[in-house]
Motif scaffolding. Structure first.
Motif, PDB file in Angstrom:
ATOM      1  N   VAL A  19      -5.034   0.870   1.861  1.00  0.00           N
ATOM      2  CA  VAL A  19      -4.429  -0.021   2.858  1.00  0.00           C
ATOM      3  C   VAL A  19      -2.944  -0.215   2.576  1.00  0.00           C
ATOM      4  O   VAL A  19      -2.108  -0.162   3.487  1.00  0.00           O
ATOM      5  CB  VAL A  19      -5.167  -1.378   2.880  1.00  0.00           C
ATOM      6  N   VAL A  20      -2.596  -0.440   1.296  1.00  0.00           N
ATOM      7  CA  VAL A  20      -1.193  -0.660   0.931  1.00  0.00           C
ATOM      8  C   VAL A  20      -0.342   0.553   1.306  1.00  0.00           C
ATOM      9  O   VAL A  20       0.727   0.419   1.921  1.00  0.00           O
ATOM     10  CB  VAL A  20      -1.065  -0.969  -0.575  1.00  0.00           C
ATOM     11  N   LEU A  21      -0.816   1.741   0.958  1.00  0.00           N
ATOM     12  CA  LEU A  21      -0.047   2.952   1.252  1.00  0.00           C
ATOM     13  C   LEU A  21       0.032   3.208   2.752  1.00  0.00           C
ATOM     14  O   LEU A  21       1.091   3.590   3.265  1.00  0.00           O
ATOM     15  CB  LEU A  21      -0.671   4.152   0.547  1.00  0.00           C
ATOM     16  N   LEU A  22      -1.067   3.019   3.465  1.00  0.00           N
ATOM     17  CA  LEU A  22      -1.057   3.274   4.903  1.00  0.00           C
ATOM     18  C   LEU A  22      -0.141   2.300   5.630  1.00  0.00           C
ATOM     19  O   LEU A  22       0.661   2.711   6.490  1.00  0.00           O
ATOM     20  CB  LEU A  22      -2.475   3.186   5.467  1.00  0.00           C
ATOM     21  N   VAL A 145       6.835   3.275  -1.059  1.00  0.00           N
ATOM     22  CA  VAL A 145       5.632   4.061  -0.782  1.00  0.00           C
ATOM     23  C   VAL A 145       5.526   5.233  -1.754  1.00  0.00           C
ATOM     24  O   VAL A 145       4.453   5.506  -2.313  1.00  0.00           O
ATOM     25  CB  VAL A 145       5.647   4.571   0.676  1.00  0.00           C
ATOM     26  N   GLY A 146       6.636   5.930  -1.976  1.00  0.00           N
ATOM     27  CA  GLY A 146       6.626   7.063  -2.887  1.00  0.00           C
ATOM     28  C   GLY A 146       6.284   6.666  -4.310  1.00  0.00           C
ATOM     29  O   GLY A 146       5.535   7.368  -4.997  1.00  0.00           O
ATOM     30  N   LEU A 147       6.802   5.519  -4.754  1.00  0.00           N
ATOM     31  CA  LEU A 147       6.544   5.079  -6.122  1.00  0.00           C
ATOM     32  C   LEU A 147       5.083   4.682  -6.305  1.00  0.00           C
ATOM     33  O   LEU A 147       4.453   5.048  -7.309  1.00  0.00           O
ATOM     34  CB  LEU A 147       7.471   3.913  -6.465  1.00  0.00           C
ATOM     35  N   ALA A 152      -0.143   6.065  -8.585  1.00  0.00           N
ATOM     36  CA  ALA A 152      -1.582   6.279  -8.370  1.00  0.00           C
ATOM     37  C   ALA A 152      -1.985   7.698  -8.725  1.00  0.00           C
ATOM     38  O   ALA A 152      -3.059   7.939  -9.299  1.00  0.00           O
ATOM     39  CB  ALA A 152      -1.934   5.969  -6.912  1.00  0.00           C
ATOM     40  N   LEU A 153      -1.128   8.655  -8.388  1.00  0.00           N
ATOM     41  CA  LEU A 153      -1.431  10.056  -8.678  1.00  0.00           C
ATOM     42  C   LEU A 153      -1.466  10.324 -10.177  1.00  0.00           C
ATOM     43  O   LEU A 153      -2.347  11.028 -10.681  1.00  0.00           O
ATOM     44  CB  LEU A 153      -0.390  10.957  -8.003  1.00  0.00           C
ATOM     45  N   VAL A 154      -0.513   9.741 -10.916  1.00  0.00           N
ATOM     46  CA  VAL A 154      -0.385  10.026 -12.352  1.00  0.00           C
ATOM     47  C   VAL A 154      -1.402   9.258 -13.176  1.00  0.00           C
ATOM     48  O   VAL A 154      -1.990   9.801 -14.119  1.00  0.00           O
ATOM     49  CB  VAL A 154       1.048   9.709 -12.821  1.00  0.00           C
TER      50      VAL A 154
END
Length: 234
Positions: A19-22, A145-147, A152-154
């Motif tokens: 939700v946060v990213l979207l 958003v990128g951060l 999350a990815l790392v």
């Protein structure tokens, strides 16, 4: 015994992160569309002048797009001898018209509009107006958003449909940050299938380059078909 790192099983759903990213991406996308410079015809300038919708203006020559790759928007390269008139509206939009084809000397149409605009207000896009504030907001939203996505990815569980390097390169996909949406779908929303696809970072880099190139061509085509006011860009 602990579960192997790459064993199949239901992926972490991470609803809050989704939700946060979207929401962040949607806010960025709408803000970027609104604030991006629009290449329009001289009729727009006439209408905005007649309606008093010129809050600031300047002459420019080309665009500075160093931050576009990171989610920012292009900025006019101001030049007092430039043949492009760039102006901002009270609503925070930036519009531009190139009058170089009509000549740049005294008595030219460019000279005439420069005189009319100077009578309204001195040159210089107002530093306190909404357009510069929106431009900063677009960059901040893109960085946020990128951060969040990168952390999350790392730090999150291993991706199921590619390595971390695969998603890193694909997540940088320009324009529009569509790589982040692809990651959200594949890693957070897609129903589990019990299968793990370990796509490599090299494949992610190739996909990012190829899809980015196609999207850029499509964007140019849509801008030519629909006009710079609908599909903005420097």
């Amino acid at each position: 015994m602990s579960e192997p790192l790459l064993s199949p099983g239901p992926p972490a759903r991470r609803p809050v992160l989704s939700v946060v990213l979207l929401v962040g991406w949607l806010l960025w996308a709408v803000s970027a569309w609104w604030a991006s410079p629009r290449q329009v015809d001289v009729a727009w300038l006439d209408r905005d002048l007649a309606a008093g919708r010129v809050s600031g203006w300047d002459r420019a020559q080309g665009w500075i797009d160093d931050g576009v790759f990171l989610g920012g928007i292009a900025q006019a390269r101001t030049d007092r001898h430039g043949a492009t008139i760039v102006w901002t509206t009270p609503g925070g939009q930036t519009r531009a018209v190139d009058l170089g084809a009509d000549g740049t000397g005294p008595g030219s149409r460019l000279d005439g509009y420069t005189t009319r605009l100077t009578a309204v207000r001195p040159p210089g896009v107002d530093p306190g107006g909404p357009a510069p504030v929106l431009a900063v907001a677009v960059s901040v939203l893109a960085m946020a958003v990128g951060l969040v996505w990168l952390v999350a990815l790392v730090t999150g569980p291993p991706p199921r449909h590619g390595t971390r390097w695969f998603w890193f390169w694909l997540g940088l996909l320009p324009p529009f940050g569509l790589g982040v949406l692809a990651w959200l779908y594949a890693e957070c929303w897609r129903p589990p299938t019990g299968r793990i696809d370990r796509h490599s970072g090299l494949l992610g880099l190739a996909w990012g380059f190829a899809v980015g190139l196609v999207l850029s061509v499509v964007t140019i085509g849509l801008r030519a078909a629909l006009g710079g006011n609908v599909v903005p860009g420097g």
